[in-house]
Each structure stands twice: as C-alpha cells, then as structure tokens.
Design a protein around this motif. Structure first.
Motif, mmCIF file in Angstrom:
data_model
loop_
_atom_site.group_PDB
_atom_site.id
_atom_site.type_symbol
_atom_site.label_atom_id
_atom_site.label_comp_id
_atom_site.label_asym_id
_atom_site.label_seq_id
_atom_site.Cartn_x
_atom_site.Cartn_y
_atom_site.Cartn_z
ATOM 1 N N LEU A 1 -7.531 3.023 -4.236
ATOM 2 C CA LEU A 1 -6.995 1.896 -3.475
ATOM 3 C C LEU A 1 -8.011 1.317 -2.492
ATOM 4 C CD1 LEU A 1 -3.376 3.187 -2.675
ATOM 5 C CD2 LEU A 1 -4.135 1.735 -4.568
ATOM 6 N N GLY A 2 -9.158 1.985 -2.350
ATOM 7 C CA GLY A 2 -10.153 1.506 -1.393
ATOM 8 C C GLY A 2 -9.740 1.709 0.044
ATOM 9 N N LEU A 3 -9.035 2.821 0.334
ATOM 10 C CA LEU A 3 -8.540 3.093 1.680
ATOM 11 C C LEU A 3 -9.176 4.357 2.230
ATOM 12 C CD1 LEU A 3 -4.731 2.429 1.085
ATOM 13 C CD2 LEU A 3 -6.404 0.850 2.072
ATOM 14 N N HIS A 4 -9.242 4.441 3.551
ATOM 15 C CA HIS A 4 -9.734 5.643 4.200
ATOM 16 C C HIS A 4 -8.738 6.778 3.990
ATOM 17 C CE1 HIS A 4 -10.966 8.376 7.479
ATOM 18 N NE2 HIS A 4 -12.159 7.808 7.341
ATOM 19 N N GLN A 5 -9.249 8.004 3.962
ATOM 20 C CA GLN A 5 -8.374 9.140 3.697
ATOM 21 C C GLN A 5 -7.292 9.283 4.771
ATOM 22 O OE1 GLN A 5 -10.527 12.737 2.976
ATOM 23 N NE2 GLN A 5 -8.713 13.965 2.564
ATOM 24 N N ALA A 6 -7.623 8.944 6.019
ATOM 25 C CA ALA A 6 -6.608 9.029 7.080
ATOM 26 C C ALA A 6 -5.486 8.028 6.835
ATOM 27 C CB ALA A 6 -7.254 8.779 8.439
ATOM 28 N N THR A 7 -5.815 6.835 6.329
ATOM 29 C CA THR A 7 -4.789 5.840 6.014
ATOM 30 C C THR A 7 -3.909 6.317 4.865
ATOM 31 O OG1 THR A 7 -6.312 4.097 6.719
ATOM 32 C CG2 THR A 7 -4.409 3.421 5.388
ATOM 33 N N VAL A 8 -4.526 6.913 3.858
ATOM 34 C CA VAL A 8 -3.749 7.445 2.726
ATOM 35 C C VAL A 8 -2.816 8.547 3.205
ATOM 36 C CG1 VAL A 8 -3.903 8.620 0.506
ATOM 37 C CG2 VAL A 8 -5.552 6.829 1.084
ATOM 38 N N ARG A 9 -3.303 9.403 4.081
ATOM 39 C CA ARG A 9 -2.463 10.482 4.606
ATOM 40 C C ARG A 9 -1.266 9.923 5.364
ATOM 41 N NH1 ARG A 9 -6.289 13.101 6.524
ATOM 42 N NH2 ARG A 9 -6.274 12.328 8.682
ATOM 43 N N LYS A 10 -1.489 8.862 6.129
ATOM 44 C CA LYS A 10 -0.385 8.241 6.868
ATOM 45 C C LYS A 10 0.632 7.624 5.917
ATOM 46 C CE LYS A 10 -1.088 4.223 8.652
ATOM 47 N NZ LYS A 10 -1.581 3.103 9.504
ATOM 48 N N GLY B 1 0.562 12.894 -9.339
ATOM 49 C CA GLY B 1 -0.218 14.109 -9.148
ATOM 50 C C GLY B 1 -1.629 13.894 -8.638
ATOM 51 N N MET B 2 -1.965 12.688 -8.231
ATOM 52 C CA MET B 2 -3.310 12.436 -7.729
ATOM 53 C C MET B 2 -3.458 12.969 -6.302
ATOM 54 S SD MET B 2 -4.127 8.571 -9.124
ATOM 55 C CE MET B 2 -5.766 8.616 -8.411
ATOM 56 N N SER B 3 -4.658 13.413 -5.965
ATOM 57 C CA SER B 3 -4.924 13.892 -4.605
ATOM 58 C C SER B 3 -5.066 12.704 -3.656
ATOM 59 C CB SER B 3 -6.204 14.728 -4.582
ATOM 60 O OG SER B 3 -7.329 13.922 -4.875
ATOM 61 N N LYS B 4 -5.009 13.002 -2.358
ATOM 62 C CA LYS B 4 -5.137 11.938 -1.376
ATOM 63 C C LYS B 4 -6.526 11.314 -1.403
ATOM 64 C CE LYS B 4 -1.675 13.993 1.685
ATOM 65 N NZ LYS B 4 -1.401 14.625 2.992
ATOM 66 N N ALA B 5 -7.546 12.152 -1.656
ATOM 67 C CA ALA B 5 -8.905 11.604 -1.744
ATOM 68 C C ALA B 5 -9.028 10.670 -2.942
ATOM 69 C CB ALA B 5 -9.915 12.748 -1.847
ATOM 70 N N ALA B 6 -8.411 11.051 -4.087
ATOM 71 C CA ALA B 6 -8.477 10.198 -5.281
ATOM 72 C C ALA B 6 -7.702 8.898 -5.053
ATOM 73 C CB ALA B 6 -7.923 10.949 -6.481
ATOM 74 N N GLN C 1 0.823 -1.204 0.000
ATOM 75 C CA GLN C 1 0.000 0.000 0.000
ATOM 76 C C GLN C 1 0.863 1.262 0.000
ATOM 77 O OE1 GLN C 1 -2.482 -0.513 3.437
ATOM 78 N NE2 GLN C 1 -3.948 -1.853 2.381
ATOM 79 N N HIS C 2 1.975 1.238 0.743
ATOM 80 C CA HIS C 2 2.866 2.402 0.776
ATOM 81 C C HIS C 2 3.450 2.662 -0.609
ATOM 82 C CE1 HIS C 2 6.799 4.413 1.391
ATOM 83 N NE2 HIS C 2 6.139 5.095 2.315
ATOM 84 N N ALA C 3 3.898 1.606 -1.269
ATOM 85 C CA ALA C 3 4.474 1.770 -2.615
ATOM 86 C C ALA C 3 3.423 2.282 -3.600
ATOM 87 C CB ALA C 3 5.065 0.452 -3.094
ATOM 88 N N ALA C 4 2.206 1.722 -3.552
ATOM 89 C CA ALA C 4 1.157 2.152 -4.476
ATOM 90 C C ALA C 4 0.731 3.590 -4.219
ATOM 91 C CB ALA C 4 -0.046 1.216 -4.350
ATOM 92 N N ALA C 5 0.616 3.965 -2.949
ATOM 93 C CA ALA C 5 0.203 5.329 -2.629
ATOM 94 C C ALA C 5 1.239 6.349 -3.082
ATOM 95 C CB ALA C 5 -0.051 5.453 -1.121
ATOM 96 N N HIS C 6 2.525 6.060 -2.890
ATOM 97 C CA HIS C 6 3.572 6.995 -3.321
ATOM 98 C C HIS C 6 3.651 7.079 -4.839
ATOM 99 C CE1 HIS C 6 5.898 8.539 0.171
ATOM 100 N NE2 HIS C 6 5.226 7.582 0.799
ATOM 101 N N GLU C 7 3.390 5.974 -5.506
ATOM 102 C CA GLU C 7 3.402 6.008 -6.967
ATOM 103 C C GLU C 7 2.283 6.902 -7.504
ATOM 104 O OE1 GLU C 7 3.034 2.925 -10.780
ATOM 105 O OE2 GLU C 7 3.135 2.167 -8.719
ATOM 106 N N LEU C 8 1.081 6.767 -6.955
ATOM 107 C CA LEU C 8 -0.038 7.595 -7.392
ATOM 108 C C LEU C 8 0.150 9.050 -6.987
ATOM 109 C CD1 LEU C 8 -2.984 5.153 -6.533
ATOM 110 C CD2 LEU C 8 -1.975 5.625 -8.778
ATOM 111 N N TRP C 9 0.759 9.268 -5.818
ATOM 112 C CA TRP C 9 1.018 10.645 -5.365
ATOM 113 C C TRP C 9 2.018 11.335 -6.296
ATOM 114 C CZ3 TRP C 9 -1.067 14.085 -2.227
ATOM 115 C CH2 TRP C 9 -0.310 15.155 -1.770
ATOM 116 N N ALA C 10 3.022 10.571 -6.751
ATOM 117 C CA ALA C 10 3.994 11.136 -7.694
ATOM 118 C C ALA C 10 3.349 11.477 -9.037
ATOM 119 C CB ALA C 10 5.143 10.150 -7.899
#
Length: 525
Positions: free
Chosen positions: A307-316, A297-302, A286-295
C-alpha cells in the motif's frame, strides 16, 4: 582586621604601594631570614633573587597585584638533588602559581557556578579580568570528592545528545549529593561500580532493564525500588492509548439543535450536505484495504510495502476495530469558528451577507478569532455549498480525557468532573479504565504494594489492551515495582539532580565534555 582577611600579610613587609587606573600594586618582601627546601632542610645562604608578581583578590573594584622580592637559597643538604630553591611564603605563594590561594579559590568557585563565558564576565565586573579558558582549567584541576559509605543509591540516565548519546549519574539518596558520572547507560558499568561498594542496601532506579540487570549482578544484596514517578508516567501512556482507541465515542450526543452560544433556535434548512473530507475518505479506503490484506494472511510489513504506507500507519489501521476509530481524529479537528456556525448560518438565511458585520456580531458572543476565518467559512455559502453542521458541544481531546482520568477526583473542577461522569456513563470501557487507574493511585499513594498482584490480575482479565500491556510489563519487574509501592524510597532527588545537570550542560554552550561536566556536577553545590 586586615590579618583576618589577608593572613599572609604577617609574613610580608610592605615596602611600597601604588594605585594605578585599573589596579593596586603592592611591593613587599618576606620577613623570614631563611628558606625551607622541599627536602625539609632550612637554609640561610642566599644565592640570588627575582621579583615575582602575584594577582590577588580585588579591593574596591580594583585588582590587586603583589610584587614580592623572592630570594633563591642554596640547599645545604648534600643528598638533596636541588642545588638552589626559591622561597615560598605561606598562604601567599605556591610553586609556579600566578594567583594567590585566595584569588584561585574565588575564581574556582566562579567557574563552578557559571562556567567559562558567564564566569569571565562576572569576574571582570568585580575587577578580576580572567579568560574563560583559565576558569575552565581551574575547574578541571579540582580533585573529586570522596564518595564514602552509601546505603541508598539513586540511578538514572541523562542525554548528552537526545536520542544519540547518553550518560549515567549516581546519587546518594541520603544527602542528595551526586557521587559518580560516567559515559553510557549499560548495566555492566553500573555493576562494576556497585561491586566496589558492597555497603549499598537500596537502589532507586527507573524501569530500565539494563539498570535492573546491572543492579542484580553488582549488588545482589540490595533491594531494587522502581520509581513511582515513572510508574505513574507509564500508566498515563497506557491510559492515553486506551482513550485514543475510544476517540470516536468522546463526543456527547446532541440534546437538540442550537444556533450558537446562547441562541437555541430551530436549525435552518440545510442548503447542501457537506462533502466528506478527502483525508477521511482516504483513511476509510486504507482501513478497508489493510484489513482485506490482513485477512489474507499478509504481514504488516508486506501490507505496508503493497500500500506504500509506513509500518506504524499499517499497525494503526490493522489494530483499529472500525474505520470510525481511525477517522475520528480528523473529524473532530476543531476550528475557531465551529461554535458559531449555527448563528452564522441563521444570519445568512436572514439575508446578512457581509462578513465584517457578521464578524462583529459573533465577537460580541465571545468569538476570539479574526475576520479572515469568518470570510473563509462564508465562502461555502457564496458558492452554493452552504450547510448547517450539527451544532453541539466540542468533544474533549484525548489529552483532556486522559488528564481527567489521571487526576484525583477531589482536585477536578466541577465542570470536568461532570463531563467525566457523563463519559463514564456512556462508555463502560472508559468507566472500567477510570476505576483501574484510581485503584492504582490509591495503591501508590497509600503504599499498598500488597495489592499489586490483585490489581494486575484484574487488569489482565479486562479487555483494555494498552492497560493490560502495562500490567504484563509490571510482572517482568515485579519485585522492584512492589518495593516502589511499599517502601518510602523514591527517585525524586535523582530527578532533581537530572534537571540541575541539564542546566549545567546547557550553560556551557556545547563545551560540556564529560570531564568538565563531571567536575561541575560533583562539585558545584
């Protein structure tokens, strides 16, 4: 002596007394030959009479009932709208009252102290049977005390229902007496109350922006003082967030292999390395996928939706510098058998396979758990998955490290002080964090508010993000924080009254409406 206890006896003639199983009955009549109408005119013309029963304070555990013959007089004042009136006995009767003033005052004090059910039980125990609703009605009928002049005011909120419904209490900091209680915690309500009390010079409050704005609008002449307790609590939250970000660095490096508590021996050969926990594998992915999508330019909500995760989990996940920071908590989860796995592994290799025997052996070494946990641990050896994990001291928890940092160095136990010292030597960022906290503590306890600007600037130039956020937040309420670190005023009395208010609220089993709670908070002293 009786006249001192019952002053109304001087106005009565006791004609007869009777003791019954549950009460004492006194039959009496008034001594006076005239009555005074409510218009002020006295009269001696008797129109009629009736027997009036009044309950009085208990004597010897028995209730007292006074049956007095009350006369009705004709009013001789032509202008008075009353044709007849009933006589009143001073100190004994009140219009339409069924209790003597002495008994009413006693029941009112019981109601203020214990509310309905508990008050009714106490009253019955002393010989005064009364209903819980009667006690609550007496409390509600009490007049509220005068507020008077208030120079130092304390303000704080309390919960009728936590997270849903809140109220506000105002405290006179000179006398520690509650002054006012109202529904809601909006700044407009506070401003309206302050505008009617222009004598207020100091307002002690928490760091709520609503109360700050209400105090500024309603009492611009008053100094606002941020409570030191809340400042320290907010600092502790920032410290805990910072330590949590360094969770993976809290464990001390191994100095050498140990077989168990008090048994330093060579580590047995590893049979088979243990597999990574499923939760750890999932967090890394999940950490690798979130950083890839963040790079990308996707927002945390997107990212959360994808990924089907809560926004607080994505922020972490996004805020973590590496996957190790995310999985550190799962890797450091302690088990009661952990300190003894080296000893168990060595004894297993020596041919001891009986879980009950191994349980007895490690019990002598201080093992506090049961045999079932030992059986579960040995199951991996029986299925060919046995391994000898790295045996070393258990890493401290985030809460433990936070408490070490937030505690005065002189009040730390020697063992905790040594652990904190080694931790500061290993991690420069935690070393700087401890330094910032201790500077703030000195500034707060010694009232050096003049150092606040320098402290905030130093923290803002550091790389400790949670602490920097706390410092930036202090700038938004700089004057109140500066006063809180400089002036002798604090909200300690407010917090004490909030604790007392919670006790009164819970004592009424859900019947603590605003009107009843207000009476008890303001009058039950």
């Amino acid at each position: 002596m009786l006249l001192e206890l019952f002053p109304y006896l001087s106005a009565l003639v006791i004609e007869e007394g009777e003791r019954r199983p549950d009460k004492v009955v006194l039959r009496a009549r008034a001594r006076s030959t005239t009555g005074i109408c409510h218009c002020g005119r006295s009269s001696s013309r008797v129109h009629g009479g009736y027997v009036r029963k009044l309950r009085d304070a208990a004597v010897g555990g028995l209730g007292v009932v006074i049956e007095s013959h009350i006369r009705r007089f004709r009013c001789e004042n032509p202008a008075c709208p009353a044709v007849t009136f009933a006589e009143q006995i001073a100190g004994l009767t009140t219009p339409h009252g069924r209790y003597t003033p002495l008994l009413r005052g006693l029941l009112t004090r019981i109601g203020l102290a214990l509310a309905g059910r508990a008050g009714a039980r106490l009253a019955a125990a002393v010989g005064i049977p009364v209903g819980r609703d009667t006690l609550l009605r007496m409390v509600r009928a009490l007049p509220e005390p005068e507020i008077g002049e208030v120079e130092v005011l304390g303000v704080d909120d309390f919960a009728f229902r936590k997270g849903r419904h809140y109220g506000t209490v105002l405290i006179d900091m000179a006398t520690h007496r509650p002054l006012h209680l109202y529904d809601g915690r909006k700044g407009e309500d506070l401003a309206a109350w302050l505008q009617s009390h222009p004598e207020v010079k100091v307002i002690c409050r928490d760091r709520s922006s609503g109360y700050g704005e209400g105090a500024r609008v309603g009492a611009p002449q008053a100094q606002q003082v941020a409570d030191r307790y809340h400042l320290w609590a907010n600092l502790g939250q920032a410290v805990e967030k910072t330590v949590n970000a360094h969770r993976s660095r809290l464990a001390e490096p191994l100095a050498g292999a140990e077989d168990g508590p008090g048994h330093p021996e060579a580590e047995p050969e590893v049979v088979q390395p243990s597999k990574e926990l499923k939760i750890v594998t999932r967090l890394r992915e999940q950490h690798a996928a979130a950083h890839e999508l963040w790079a990308q330019g996707m927002s945390k909500a997107a990212i959360g939706r994808k990924l089907g995760l809560h926004q607080a989990t994505v922020r972490k996940l996004v805020n973590a510098r590496s996957a190790d920071d995310v999985v550190a908590k799962s890797l450091q989860r302690a088990h009661v058998v952990d300190p003894y796995v080296g000893y168990l592994h060595r004894r297993w290799n020596e041919g001891i396979r009986n879980a009950a025997q191994l349980h007895r052996e490690i019990q002598q070494l201080g093992y506090p758990g049961g045999v079932l946990a030992v059986q579960r641990h040995l199951r991996r050896y029986r299925t060919g998955r046995g391994h000898a994990p790295a045996v070393g001291p258990k890493p401290p928890t985030v809460r433990e490290v936070t408490s070490w940092i937030m505690t005065h160095p002189e009040h730390l136990r020697d063992g905790d002080a040594d652990k904190l010292h080694r931790l500061r030597e290993r991690d420069p960022e935690l070393d700087r964090l401890t330094g910032h906290v201790r500077k703030f503590a000195v500034m707060m306890t010694a009232r050096h508010g003049d150092r606040l600007e320098e402290w905030i600037a130093g923290v803002e130039h550091d790389t400790l993000a949670p602490l920097a956020g706390f410092a930036r937040n202090l700038r938004r309420d700089f004057d109140a924080v500066h006063n809180g670190l400089s002036l002798p005023h604090s909200s300690g009395a407010v917090e004490g009254n909030i604790n007392r208010l919670k006790m009164l609220k819970r004592q009424m089993f859900g019947r603590a409406g605003l009107d009843l709670l207000r009476k008890r908070v303001l009058l039950a002293r």
